[in-house]
Design an enzyme around this catalytic site. Sequence first.
Site, PDB file in Angstrom:
ATOM      1  N   TYR A 231      -6.197  -0.085   2.822  1.00 56.52           N
ATOM      2  CA  TYR A 231      -6.943   0.730   3.880  1.00 56.52           C
ATOM      3  C   TYR A 231      -8.644  -0.414   3.087  1.00 56.52           C
ATOM      4  CZ  TYR A 231      -4.339   4.347   4.145  1.00 56.52           C
ATOM      5  OH  TYR A 231      -3.243   5.466   4.509  1.00 56.52           O
TER       6      TYR A 231
ATOM      7  N   ASN B 143      -6.485   7.185  14.539  1.00 52.63           N
ATOM      8  CA  ASN B 143      -5.108   6.283  15.737  1.00 52.63           C
ATOM      9  C   ASN B 143      -4.522   6.620  17.258  1.00 52.63           C
ATOM     10  OD1 ASN B 143      -3.764   4.729  16.458  1.00 52.63           O
ATOM     11  ND2 ASN B 143      -2.006   5.083  14.634  1.00 52.63           N
TER      12      ASN B 143
ATOM     13  N   CYS C  26       0.201   2.014  11.539  1.00 51.66           N
ATOM     14  CA  CYS C  26      -0.921   3.104  10.746  1.00 51.66           C
ATOM     15  C   CYS C  26       0.168   3.811   9.260  1.00 51.66           C
ATOM     16  CB  CYS C  26      -1.387   3.757  10.865  1.00 51.66           C
ATOM     17  SG  CYS C  26      -0.468   5.420  12.046  1.00 51.66           S
ATOM     18  N   HIS C  27       1.612   3.666   9.777  1.00 54.30           N
ATOM     19  CA  HIS C  27       1.892   3.657   8.044  1.00 54.30           C
ATOM     20  C   HIS C  27       2.186   2.954   7.782  1.00 54.30           C
ATOM     21  CE1 HIS C  27       4.898   2.432  11.852  1.00 54.30           C
ATOM     22  NE2 HIS C  27       5.118   1.660  10.644  1.00 54.30           N
TER      23      HIS C  27
ATOM     24  N   GLU D  90      11.875   0.297   7.838  1.00 54.44           N
ATOM     25  CA  GLU D  90      11.451  -0.996   8.424  1.00 54.44           C
ATOM     26  C   GLU D  90      11.855  -1.691   6.759  1.00 54.44           C
ATOM     27  OE1 GLU D  90       7.615  -1.510   9.633  1.00 54.44           O
ATOM     28  OE2 GLU D  90       8.024  -0.314  11.150  1.00 54.44           O
TER      29      GLU D  90
END
Length: 102
Positions: free
Chosen positions: A25, A48, A55-56, A82
């Site tokens: 952030y 979001n 955002c994850h 991912e």
Amino acid sequence: MQLTDFEKSVYNACSKIRKGRVSTYFEIAKAIRNPKASRAVGNALNKNPFRSVPCHRVVCSDGKLGGFVNGPRKKKSLLEQEGVAIEKGRIADFKNAFQPLC
DNA sequence: CTAATGACCATTA
DNA sequence: ATAATGGCCATTA
């Protein structure tokens, strides 16, 4: 969708994060020229409206996952999916997976 | 308008 | 190492 410029900037910066990488952030706040607005960044990501915004991939500067871990509990799974290794609720290779947003 | 909230960060004990 | 405190920002009630 009535979004403010701040939010747009946040989503824009967040979408820059490539797959298999994570950011913080604080880094997003720096990227949008408000280094002290990390909290507001979190709020923006909470709204979001864009599913395309990863955002994850955004975590705390400590390398911990941060919020929204206990709720959907999908964040860890998503990141691992991912290619980001998670170890005991924090990023295993944080400095390796971390992507500065310039 | 003021007050409260929140997916935070850094310092201090 | 963890826990608590203060500060900063934008949005919402």
